[in-house]
Write a protein that holds these residues in place. Structure first.
Motif, PDB file in Angstrom:
ATOM      1  N   THR A 101       0.841  -1.195   0.000  1.00 58.19           N
ATOM      2  CA  THR A 101       0.000   0.000   0.000  1.00 58.19           C
ATOM      3  C   THR A 101       0.872   1.238   0.000  1.00 58.19           C
ATOM      4  OG1 THR A 101      -1.726  -1.150   1.247  1.00 58.19           O
ATOM      5  CG2 THR A 101      -1.813   1.253   1.217  1.00 58.19           C
ATOM      6  N   GLU A 121      -4.724  -3.789   6.514  1.00 60.87           N
ATOM      7  CA  GLU A 121      -5.487  -3.821   5.271  1.00 60.87           C
ATOM      8  C   GLU A 121      -5.453  -5.193   4.592  1.00 60.87           C
ATOM      9  OE1 GLU A 121      -1.385  -2.118   4.148  1.00 60.87           O
ATOM     10  OE2 GLU A 121      -2.761  -2.150   5.854  1.00 60.87           O
ATOM     11  N   ASN A 122      -4.628  -6.097   5.100  1.00 64.04           N
ATOM     12  CA  ASN A 122      -4.524  -7.423   4.484  1.00 64.04           C
ATOM     13  C   ASN A 122      -5.221  -8.517   5.297  1.00 64.04           C
ATOM     14  OD1 ASN A 122      -2.923  -6.422   2.324  1.00 64.04           O
ATOM     15  ND2 ASN A 122      -1.140  -6.440   3.662  1.00 64.04           N
ATOM     16  N   GLU A 175     -11.708  -2.323   1.759  1.00 61.69           N
ATOM     17  CA  GLU A 175     -11.369  -1.654   0.506  1.00 61.69           C
ATOM     18  C   GLU A 175     -10.220  -2.363  -0.208  1.00 61.69           C
ATOM     19  OE1 GLU A 175     -12.184  -0.221   3.239  1.00 61.69           O
ATOM     20  OE2 GLU A 175     -13.762   1.220   2.741  1.00 61.69           O
ATOM     21  N   SER A 176      -9.238  -2.794   0.553  1.00 67.35           N
ATOM     22  CA  SER A 176      -8.066  -3.417  -0.062  1.00 67.35           C
ATOM     23  C   SER A 176      -8.409  -4.733  -0.737  1.00 67.35           C
ATOM     24  CB  SER A 176      -6.974  -3.636   0.995  1.00 67.35           C
ATOM     25  OG  SER A 176      -6.455  -2.408   1.443  1.00 67.35           O
ATOM     26  N   ILE A 192      -7.622   3.192   3.510  1.00 68.98           N
ATOM     27  CA  ILE A 192      -6.688   2.092   3.729  1.00 68.98           C
ATOM     28  C   ILE A 192      -7.250   1.202   4.831  1.00 68.98           C
ATOM     29  CG2 ILE A 192      -4.329   1.457   4.353  1.00 68.98           C
ATOM     30  CD1 ILE A 192      -3.400   4.108   3.209  1.00 68.98           C
ATOM     31  N   ALA A 193      -8.016   0.229   4.419  1.00 70.61           N
ATOM     32  CA  ALA A 193      -8.668  -0.695   5.335  1.00 70.61           C
ATOM     33  C   ALA A 193      -8.853  -2.026   4.627  1.00 70.61           C
ATOM     34  CB  ALA A 193     -10.017  -0.135   5.797  1.00 70.61           C
ATOM     35  N   SER A 194      -9.121  -3.063   5.396  1.00 73.66           N
ATOM     36  CA  SER A 194      -9.164  -4.413   4.835  1.00 73.66           C
ATOM     37  C   SER A 194     -10.270  -4.583   3.799  1.00 73.66           C
ATOM     38  CB  SER A 194      -9.327  -5.436   5.959  1.00 73.66           C
ATOM     39  OG  SER A 194     -10.460  -5.122   6.763  1.00 73.66           O
ATOM     40  N   HIS A 244      -3.284   0.895  -3.865  1.00 78.93           N
ATOM     41  CA  HIS A 244      -2.920  -0.506  -3.664  1.00 78.93           C
ATOM     42  C   HIS A 244      -2.046  -0.901  -4.845  1.00 78.93           C
ATOM     43  CE1 HIS A 244      -3.192  -4.657  -2.339  1.00 78.93           C
ATOM     44  NE2 HIS A 244      -3.260  -4.958  -3.631  1.00 78.93           N
TER      45      HIS A 244
END
Length: 217
Positions: free
Chosen positions: A69, A129-130, A102-103, A98-100, A80
């Motif tokens: 990121t 985020e993963n 959205e990622s 930047i969050a899980s 990303h």
């Protein structure tokens, strides 16, 4: 070795010869890489990079990726980025937060458009985020791996490409004011650079060759 070269470039008694301009990232000081905060214990179904097969480590197989990121202004939005290890082919997509959630949505958008053979695995860092990486396993059949905490060098190809991207979009960039089209133009330039490690082919050429070669078999 490269460390000797860097020490010479950054030595204080040689300010009149500013050799930093010849470096890819032009850092004013030699940076100490400490990495981002990690949340290793909270990642469900986490598989360590040390369990990654050797064919991925030595880049002998196509279709294995590194993700990261690039943070924007205020560490809220960003990009990303993902890079295919064999070809060094690089992609970047905007994310509003930047969050899980959205990622993983962007990850599925990128990888679902690729043939199955070209998206075998992906290696992450341990950022929040993963945390929903297992959706790639369940929905796309991809294997996921995680680098050690504070070990960005284990995803060095992606980190290098991010550094080049930062020349166009420095830290503090407000990505809400940057269009995806602008980002695509920059990524296209990065993928069109001849690379010594690729026999002076470009990442785009090597990626296309592997796509065509695997399809025709």
């Amino acid at each position: 070795c490269h460390e000797t070269i860097y020490r010479y470039i950054y030595q204080e008694r040689n300010p009149e010869n500013d050799l930093r301009e010849y470096l890819t990232r032009h850092h004013k000081k030699r940076r100490k890489w400490s990495g981002r905060r990690v949340h290793r214990g909270q990642i469900i179904r986490r598989v360590a990079i040390h369990l990654r097969p050797e064919e991925i480590n030595n880049r002998s197989k196509f279709g294995h990726w590194e993700d990261d990121t690039v943070e924007g202004k205020g560490h809220k939005d960003g990009l990303h980025t993902t890079l295919e290890r064999l070809s060094r082919f690089y992609l970047a997509r905007k994310i509003a937060r930047i969050a899980s959630e959205e990622s993983v949505a962007v990850q599925k958008q990128i990888f679902s458009r690729l043939p199955i053979f070209s998206r075998q695995s992906v290696t992450f860092d341990n950022g929040r985020e993963n945390h929903l990486h297992y959706q790639l396993i369940d929905e796309l059949g991809m294997q996921t791996y995680f680098a050690d905490p504070y070990s960005s060098w284990q995803r060095g190809s992606n980190e290098n490409a991010n550094g080049i991207l930062r020349r166009y979009f420095p830290k503090g960039t407000d990505f809400s004011k940057v269009s995806q089209e602008e980002i695509n133009e920059v990524v296209g330039e990065i993928n069109s650079r001849p690379r010594k490690c690729l026999g002076y082919n470009t990442a785009q050429e090597v990626f296309n060759q592997n796509l065509t070669g695997c399809t025709s078999r």
